[in-house]
Design a protein around this motif. Sequence first.
Motif, short mmCIF file in Angstrom:
data_model
loop_
_atom_site.label_atom_id
_atom_site.label_comp_id
_atom_site.label_asym_id
_atom_site.label_seq_id
_atom_site.Cartn_x
_atom_site.Cartn_y
_atom_site.Cartn_z
N LEU A 1 0.83 -1.20 0.00
CA LEU A 1 0.00 0.00 0.00
C LEU A 1 0.86 1.26 0.00
O LEU A 1 0.63 2.20 -0.78
N VAL A 2 1.87 1.29 0.86
CA VAL A 2 2.76 2.45 0.91
C VAL A 2 3.53 2.59 -0.40
O VAL A 2 3.72 3.71 -0.91
N ALA A 3 3.96 1.48 -0.97
CA ALA A 3 4.68 1.53 -2.25
C ALA A 3 3.80 2.12 -3.34
O ALA A 3 4.25 2.92 -4.17
N ALA A 4 2.52 1.73 -3.36
CA ALA A 4 1.59 2.27 -4.36
C ALA A 4 1.38 3.77 -4.17
O ALA A 4 1.32 4.53 -5.14
N ILE A 5 1.27 4.21 -2.91
CA ILE A 5 1.06 5.64 -2.64
C ILE A 5 2.28 6.45 -3.03
O ILE A 5 2.17 7.51 -3.68
N VAL A 6 3.47 5.97 -2.66
CA VAL A 6 4.71 6.69 -2.99
C VAL A 6 4.91 6.74 -4.50
O VAL A 6 5.27 7.79 -5.06
N ALA A 7 4.66 5.62 -5.18
CA ALA A 7 4.80 5.61 -6.64
C ALA A 7 3.81 6.55 -7.30
O ALA A 7 4.13 7.23 -8.28
N GLY A 8 2.59 6.62 -6.76
CA GLY A 8 1.60 7.53 -7.31
C GLY A 8 1.99 8.98 -7.12
O GLY A 8 1.84 9.81 -8.04
N MET B 1 0.54 1.17 -23.81
CA MET B 1 1.09 1.04 -22.46
C MET B 1 2.59 0.81 -22.50
O MET B 1 3.32 1.27 -21.60
N SER B 2 3.09 0.14 -23.51
CA SER B 2 4.53 -0.10 -23.59
C SER B 2 5.31 1.18 -23.85
O SER B 2 6.52 1.23 -23.59
N GLN B 3 4.63 2.23 -24.34
CA GLN B 3 5.29 3.51 -24.58
C GLN B 3 5.27 4.43 -23.37
O GLN B 3 5.87 5.50 -23.40
N ALA B 4 4.56 4.02 -22.31
CA ALA B 4 4.51 4.84 -21.11
C ALA B 4 5.87 4.87 -20.42
O ALA B 4 6.68 3.95 -20.58
N SER B 5 6.10 5.91 -19.66
CA SER B 5 7.37 6.02 -18.94
C SER B 5 7.46 4.98 -17.84
O SER B 5 6.45 4.42 -17.41
N LEU B 6 8.65 4.74 -17.36
CA LEU B 6 8.90 3.70 -16.38
C LEU B 6 8.14 3.95 -15.09
O LEU B 6 7.64 3.00 -14.46
N ASP B 7 8.02 5.20 -14.66
CA ASP B 7 7.34 5.49 -13.40
C ASP B 7 5.86 5.13 -13.47
O ASP B 7 5.29 4.58 -12.51
N PHE B 8 5.22 5.39 -14.61
CA PHE B 8 3.82 5.01 -14.75
C PHE B 8 3.65 3.50 -14.83
O PHE B 8 2.69 2.95 -14.29
N GLN B 9 4.55 2.83 -15.51
CA GLN B 9 4.48 1.38 -15.59
C GLN B 9 4.67 0.74 -14.22
O GLN B 9 3.95 -0.20 -13.85
N HIS C 1 4.08 2.15 -11.26
CA HIS C 1 2.89 2.46 -10.45
C HIS C 1 1.73 1.54 -10.82
O HIS C 1 0.98 1.06 -9.95
N THR C 2 1.57 1.28 -12.09
CA THR C 2 0.49 0.39 -12.55
C THR C 2 0.70 -1.03 -12.06
O THR C 2 -0.25 -1.69 -11.60
N LEU C 3 1.93 -1.53 -12.12
CA LEU C 3 2.22 -2.89 -11.66
C LEU C 3 1.98 -3.04 -10.16
O LEU C 3 1.40 -4.02 -9.70
N ILE C 4 2.44 -2.04 -9.38
CA ILE C 4 2.22 -2.10 -7.94
C ILE C 4 0.72 -2.04 -7.63
O ILE C 4 0.23 -2.74 -6.73
#
Length: 264
Positions: free
Chosen positions: A131-138, A176-184, A186-189
């Motif tokens: 949960l914290v990882a998802a919030i920080v990534a967001g 989705m493969s063209q999205a930046s690494l931070d968005f990818q 965040h989506t995976l988490i």
Amino acid sequence: MDLFLWGILPYVMVAVLVGGTIWRYRYDQFGWTTRSSQLYESRLLRIGSPLFHFGILVVVIGHVAGLVIPKAWTDFFGISDEMYHLAALGLGSIAGFATLVGVGILIYRRRTTGPVFMATTKNDKTMYVVLVAAIVAGLATTVLGVIGPHQELTYRDTVAPWFRSLFVFQPDIAAMSQASLDFQLHTLIGMVLFMLWPFTRLVHAFTAPVHYLFRPYIVYRSRDGRPTTARGIQRGWAPVGTRDRTSDKSAKSVAGGGSTTKKR
């Protein structure tokens, strides 16, 4: 790898979320609870819980608006990209920061309060980490998406079209493969969090007591029959089973001349 991450894993996540929720409801209804620890400590809980819950509510609304509403719609209503990103930065940062501070207080309370810590399971610890990882990534994606290096493609051009394409079972993997690494990331988490959701205390969100806001007031009376509230009973409510027995006794006493008799 892109096919698995953005074309298969989302449907696996939905299957686990729905199937796990049904299983939990059928076989673990007694465990469908937050396991409240307010009895052990309430001072920090009164601060952290509202911050987290109201913050996460705004975050969810922001995600739904950002992912579901196409860019063409905001352009049609005259909302420029600068206005959109400024609103996303302001509201998203405030809500994300409030959520992070709230969950931080809750974790600190759980770690420093003996009885609460003893009631913390490995399941809870895993949930808090994800949960914290998802919030920080967001928060990172919100800030970097506005003040970071300029990117030709934003989440409105990559993540949002991919998200909407999942509902028609034609996942736009290329977007989705063209999205930046931070968005990818965040989506995976986020997908991992939703797969854990049915098996943690987070499942209580599916049975939020919304009806509590609309149910009638409960009238409490003291032993002498007087209402405990100075306002009394308001108009519009029909009290049930709250007849004043003291008034009944007084009426009987007056009718009988103030004397009472007993049968032997």
